[in-house]
Design a protein around this motif. Sequence first.
Motif, PDB file in Angstrom:
ATOM      1  N   GLY A  23       0.809  -1.209   0.000  1.00 27.34           N
ATOM      2  CA  GLY A  23       0.000   0.000   0.000  1.00 27.34           C
ATOM      3  C   GLY A  23       0.841   1.257   0.000  1.00 27.34           C
ATOM      4  O   GLY A  23       0.494   2.253  -0.654  1.00 27.34           O
ATOM      5  N   SER A  24       1.961   1.223   0.721  1.00 31.29           N
ATOM      6  CA  SER A  24       2.833   2.396   0.761  1.00 31.29           C
ATOM      7  C   SER A  24       3.472   2.672  -0.587  1.00 31.29           C
ATOM      8  O   SER A  24       3.916   3.793  -0.854  1.00 31.29           O
ATOM      9  N   LEU A  25       3.474   1.648  -1.448  1.00 30.06           N
ATOM     10  CA  LEU A  25       4.038   1.782  -2.789  1.00 30.06           C
ATOM     11  C   LEU A  25       2.962   1.978  -3.850  1.00 30.06           C
ATOM     12  O   LEU A  25       3.271   2.045  -5.046  1.00 30.06           O
ATOM     13  N   GLY A  26       1.709   2.048  -3.404  1.00 29.64           N
ATOM     14  CA  GLY A  26       0.627   2.245  -4.354  1.00 29.64           C
ATOM     15  C   GLY A  26       0.304   1.028  -5.183  1.00 29.64           C
ATOM     16  O   GLY A  26      -0.254   1.147  -6.285  1.00 29.64           O
ATOM     17  N   LYS A  27       0.602  -0.156  -4.652  1.00 32.21           N
ATOM     18  CA  LYS A  27       0.354  -1.388  -5.401  1.00 32.21           C
ATOM     19  C   LYS A  27      -0.865  -2.113  -4.844  1.00 32.21           C
ATOM     20  O   LYS A  27      -1.060  -2.183  -3.628  1.00 32.21           O
ATOM     21  N   LYS A  28      -1.655  -2.652  -5.738  1.00 35.73           N
ATOM     22  CA  LYS A  28      -2.847  -3.368  -5.315  1.00 35.73           C
ATOM     23  C   LYS A  28      -2.478  -4.666  -4.610  1.00 35.73           C
ATOM     24  O   LYS A  28      -1.491  -5.326  -4.956  1.00 35.73           O
ATOM     25  N   VAL A  29      -3.316  -5.044  -3.634  1.00 36.29           N
ATOM     26  CA  VAL A  29      -3.095  -6.269  -2.873  1.00 36.29           C
ATOM     27  C   VAL A  29      -4.419  -7.028  -2.776  1.00 36.29           C
ATOM     28  O   VAL A  29      -5.473  -6.435  -2.575  1.00 36.29           O
ATOM     29  N   VAL A  30      -4.349  -8.346  -2.933  1.00 37.36           N
ATOM     30  CA  VAL A  30      -5.475  -9.229  -2.660  1.00 37.36           C
ATOM     31  C   VAL A  30      -5.055 -10.138  -1.517  1.00 37.36           C
ATOM     32  O   VAL A  30      -4.005 -10.786  -1.592  1.00 37.36           O
ATOM     33  N   LEU A  31      -5.857 -10.171  -0.456  1.00 42.34           N
ATOM     34  CA  LEU A  31      -5.509 -10.957   0.722  1.00 42.34           C
ATOM     35  C   LEU A  31      -6.582 -11.996   1.001  1.00 42.34           C
ATOM     36  O   LEU A  31      -7.753 -11.661   1.160  1.00 42.34           O
ATOM     37  N   GLU A  32      -6.176 -13.258   1.061  1.00 38.73           N
ATOM     38  CA  GLU A  32      -7.062 -14.344   1.502  1.00 38.73           C
ATOM     39  C   GLU A  32      -6.381 -14.943   2.710  1.00 38.73           C
ATOM     40  O   GLU A  32      -5.416 -15.704   2.587  1.00 38.73           O
ATOM     41  N   LEU A  33      -6.879 -14.592   3.901  1.00 35.54           N
ATOM     42  CA  LEU A  33      -6.145 -14.872   5.128  1.00 35.54           C
ATOM     43  C   LEU A  33      -6.854 -15.918   5.975  1.00 35.54           C
ATOM     44  O   LEU A  33      -7.589 -16.752   5.465  1.00 35.54           O
ATOM     45  N   GLY A  34      -6.628 -15.881   7.267  1.00 33.81           N
ATOM     46  CA  GLY A  34      -7.148 -16.924   8.143  1.00 33.81           C
ATOM     47  C   GLY A  34      -8.655 -16.864   8.311  1.00 33.81           C
ATOM     48  O   GLY A  34      -9.326 -15.934   7.863  1.00 33.81           O
ATOM     49  N   GLY A  35      -9.184 -17.882   8.960  1.00 33.27           N
ATOM     50  CA  GLY A  35     -10.612 -17.930   9.221  1.00 33.27           C
ATOM     51  C   GLY A  35     -10.920 -18.767  10.452  1.00 33.27           C
ATOM     52  O   GLY A  35     -10.148 -19.658  10.815  1.00 33.27           O
ATOM     53  N   SER A  36     -12.032 -18.447  11.078  1.00 36.06           N
ATOM     54  CA  SER A  36     -12.556 -19.260  12.173  1.00 36.06           C
ATOM     55  C   SER A  36     -14.051 -19.403  11.926  1.00 36.06           C
ATOM     56  O   SER A  36     -14.888 -18.883  12.651  1.00 36.06           O
ATOM     57  N   ASP A  37     -14.367 -20.111  10.852  1.00 28.41           N
ATOM     58  CA  ASP A  37     -15.718 -20.113  10.295  1.00 28.41           C
ATOM     59  C   ASP A  37     -16.763 -20.692  11.248  1.00 28.41           C
ATOM     60  O   ASP A  37     -16.578 -21.785  11.805  1.00 28.41           O
ATOM     61  N   PRO A  38     -17.879 -19.984  11.415  1.00 29.06           N
ATOM     62  CA  PRO A  38     -18.997 -20.516  12.200  1.00 29.06           C
ATOM     63  C   PRO A  38     -19.859 -21.455  11.366  1.00 29.06           C
ATOM     64  O   PRO A  38     -20.039 -21.249  10.163  1.00 29.06           O
ATOM     65  N   PHE A  39     -20.378 -22.469  12.015  1.00 31.19           N
ATOM     66  CA  PHE A  39     -21.275 -23.459  11.414  1.00 31.19           C
ATOM     67  C   PHE A  39     -22.494 -23.496  12.324  1.00 31.19           C
ATOM     68  O   PHE A  39     -22.442 -24.064  13.412  1.00 31.19           O
ATOM     69  N   VAL A  40     -23.572 -22.822  11.921  1.00 29.25           N
ATOM     70  CA  VAL A  40     -24.725 -22.569  12.789  1.00 29.25           C
ATOM     71  C   VAL A  40     -25.849 -23.552  12.466  1.00 29.25           C
ATOM     72  O   VAL A  40     -26.329 -23.591  11.324  1.00 29.25           O
ATOM     73  N   VAL A  41     -26.262 -24.325  13.458  1.00 29.23           N
ATOM     74  CA  VAL A  41     -27.276 -25.364  13.253  1.00 29.23           C
ATOM     75  C   VAL A  41     -28.510 -25.056  14.104  1.00 29.23           C
ATOM     76  O   VAL A  41     -28.432 -25.059  15.335  1.00 29.23           O
ATOM     77  N   PHE A  42     -29.639 -24.789  13.426  1.00 29.18           N
ATOM     78  CA  PHE A  42     -30.888 -24.544  14.141  1.00 29.18           C
ATOM     79  C   PHE A  42     -31.643 -25.849  14.384  1.00 29.18           C
ATOM     80  O   PHE A  42     -31.362 -26.882  13.738  1.00 29.18           O
ATOM     81  N   ASP A  43     -32.632 -25.773  15.276  1.00 26.55           N
ATOM     82  CA  ASP A  43     -33.342 -26.990  15.665  1.00 26.55           C
ATOM     83  C   ASP A  43     -34.218 -27.561  14.557  1.00 26.55           C
ATOM     84  O   ASP A  43     -34.664 -28.706  14.649  1.00 26.55           O
ATOM     85  N   ASP A  44     -34.462 -26.776  13.486  1.00 28.18           N
ATOM     86  CA  ASP A  44     -35.253 -27.294  12.368  1.00 28.18           C
ATOM     87  C   ASP A  44     -34.383 -27.711  11.186  1.00 28.18           C
ATOM     88  O   ASP A  44     -34.879 -27.906  10.076  1.00 28.18           O
ATOM     89  N   ALA A  45     -33.080 -27.848  11.408  1.00 29.19           N
ATOM     90  CA  ALA A  45     -32.178 -28.281  10.338  1.00 29.19           C
ATOM     91  C   ALA A  45     -32.398 -29.749  10.002  1.00 29.19           C
ATOM     92  O   ALA A  45     -32.942 -30.514  10.809  1.00 29.19           O
ATOM     93  N   ASP A  46     -31.966 -30.146   8.810  1.00 21.13           N
ATOM     94  CA  ASP A  46     -31.890 -31.564   8.466  1.00 21.13           C
ATOM     95  C   ASP A  46     -30.781 -32.144   9.350  1.00 21.13           C
ATOM     96  O   ASP A  46     -29.595 -32.001   9.056  1.00 21.13           O
ATOM     97  N   PHE A  47     -31.175 -32.786  10.420  1.00 22.88           N
ATOM     98  CA  PHE A  47     -30.239 -33.149  11.494  1.00 22.88           C
ATOM     99  C   PHE A  47     -29.096 -34.023  10.991  1.00 22.88           C
ATOM    100  O   PHE A  47     -27.916 -33.705  11.189  1.00 22.88           O
ATOM    101  N   ASP A  48     -29.420 -35.130  10.344  1.00 25.32           N
ATOM    102  CA  ASP A  48     -28.383 -36.078   9.932  1.00 25.32           C
ATOM    103  C   ASP A  48     -27.407 -35.445   8.942  1.00 25.32           C
ATOM    104  O   ASP A  48     -26.190 -35.652   9.028  1.00 25.32           O
ATOM    105  N   LYS A  49     -27.946 -34.659   7.999  1.00 31.94           N
ATOM    106  CA  LYS A  49     -27.071 -34.030   7.013  1.00 31.94           C
ATOM    107  C   LYS A  49     -26.199 -32.970   7.661  1.00 31.94           C
ATOM    108  O   LYS A  49     -25.015 -32.828   7.317  1.00 31.94           O
ATOM    109  N   ALA A  50     -26.764 -32.240   8.620  1.00 36.66           N
ATOM    110  CA  ALA A  50     -25.980 -31.209   9.301  1.00 36.66           C
ATOM    111  C   ALA A  50     -24.812 -31.825  10.066  1.00 36.66           C
ATOM    112  O   ALA A  50     -23.691 -31.306  10.043  1.00 36.66           O
TER     113      ALA A  50
END
Length: 453
Positions: free
Chosen positions: A217-244
Amino acid sequence: MGFLSYNPTDGRLIASYEEHTDSEVEQILQRSHDAWKQWSARPLSERAAFLNRLADLLETRVDEYAALSVSEMGKPFAEAQGEIKKSAFGARHFAGDGLAYVADELIPGTPAKIVYQSIGPIFGVMPWNLPFWQVLRFFIPAALIGNTVIVKHAETVQGSAAAIEKLILDAGAPDGLYSNLVIDRKRAPAVIADPRIAAVTVTGSTAAGRAVAEQAGSLGKKVVLELGGSDPFVVFDDADFDKAVQMAVVSRYSNNAQSCIAAKRIFVHAPIAERFTAAFVDAVKRIPVGDPMKAETKLGPLARADIRDNVQRQVDDAVKAGARVLTGGKQIAGPGYFYEPTVIAGLPREAAVAREEFFGPVAMLFTFKDEDEAVALANDTEYGLGAAVWSTNPERAERVASRIEAGAVFINDFVRSDPRAPFGGVKGSGFGRELGGLGARELANAKLVWKGA
């Protein structure tokens, strides 16, 4: 001193690789810049034809490249085959339907259009966990638009790095379209600073990505960043239980549980929490662990000894903070860097380890009481890469998905990348997009051409 590559299945030294000298780095930079001038001038149809030849070779060499990938990072052979096939599909997609992504775009109501053109050599800093796909998924659209690419691949997958460079030459690429740069990370800033480098793309840790972004950025160059993750997996009580349950296991433990888009934090609606936990733990206990070259194996070793040690440290810290280990929690004795598939529950939200990314076979289970709490828990992280929402109520699923802070939300499915769809994150997970139309135009000059009377 060069790089050493060890087979994570048995700890055996595979090979050593010497770094490029400063003069060799200079030659690579100049060759890439010279090749860009020639490659970008070729018709789009020729660049697309090259991508089809690349796909042909990938399909022919699936088993060869998969075995190489297994030897260097330890993923199950079948998954490694899938990675190569996916790369081939990506090349074919961009050579066909993907041409529309970079076609001239008329601006309605004006005598103007947007013309998408290349910008020059792109420097890519790539990780070890998907040694072929991570590189090819950004190279393919970059090459299609007319850019050239220089890649500093991870130190432990230099065999894969060399194989990719040869693959691209074998597909008929001009010398310099793709260059493998064998350098230590400490030498990367000098490459980023070189005026011949037009942009930088990084897939890796949040800390590394931010350091690169600050410099570029200090050089005016474009950057694409694909960094870490701590992805949530949210399961509600009406989900397809076995598939979830099934998809939660797949999402967390695929690729030896070393994926930035894995379901690392699993949030379960209170009415089904006890039942879900029992089913999930039972499924995790039955994951076949062992030699990744055997067909029955679903979880191989971690890529390096230090990664395994860090996973153990995180599990120990979680227990000290009050978490319960429901299964696993220990290194597996014997050769190689194996770790038990692990499930922990009851980790306090305020615990320091709850803020970290588990890059190994550890799933964290939490319970929520309603939609508001589910969203609050999902967003309670510096990361924002992917998320999954499970509910058979379409309105609820869409409502929750719209409130989650992430670059992608999958409803009744697990998070994954697809060549046809843009991929990337927000917050500490980075910015910019790869793949799909947005990815094809991310590293391009969107030039306005206005025709006066």
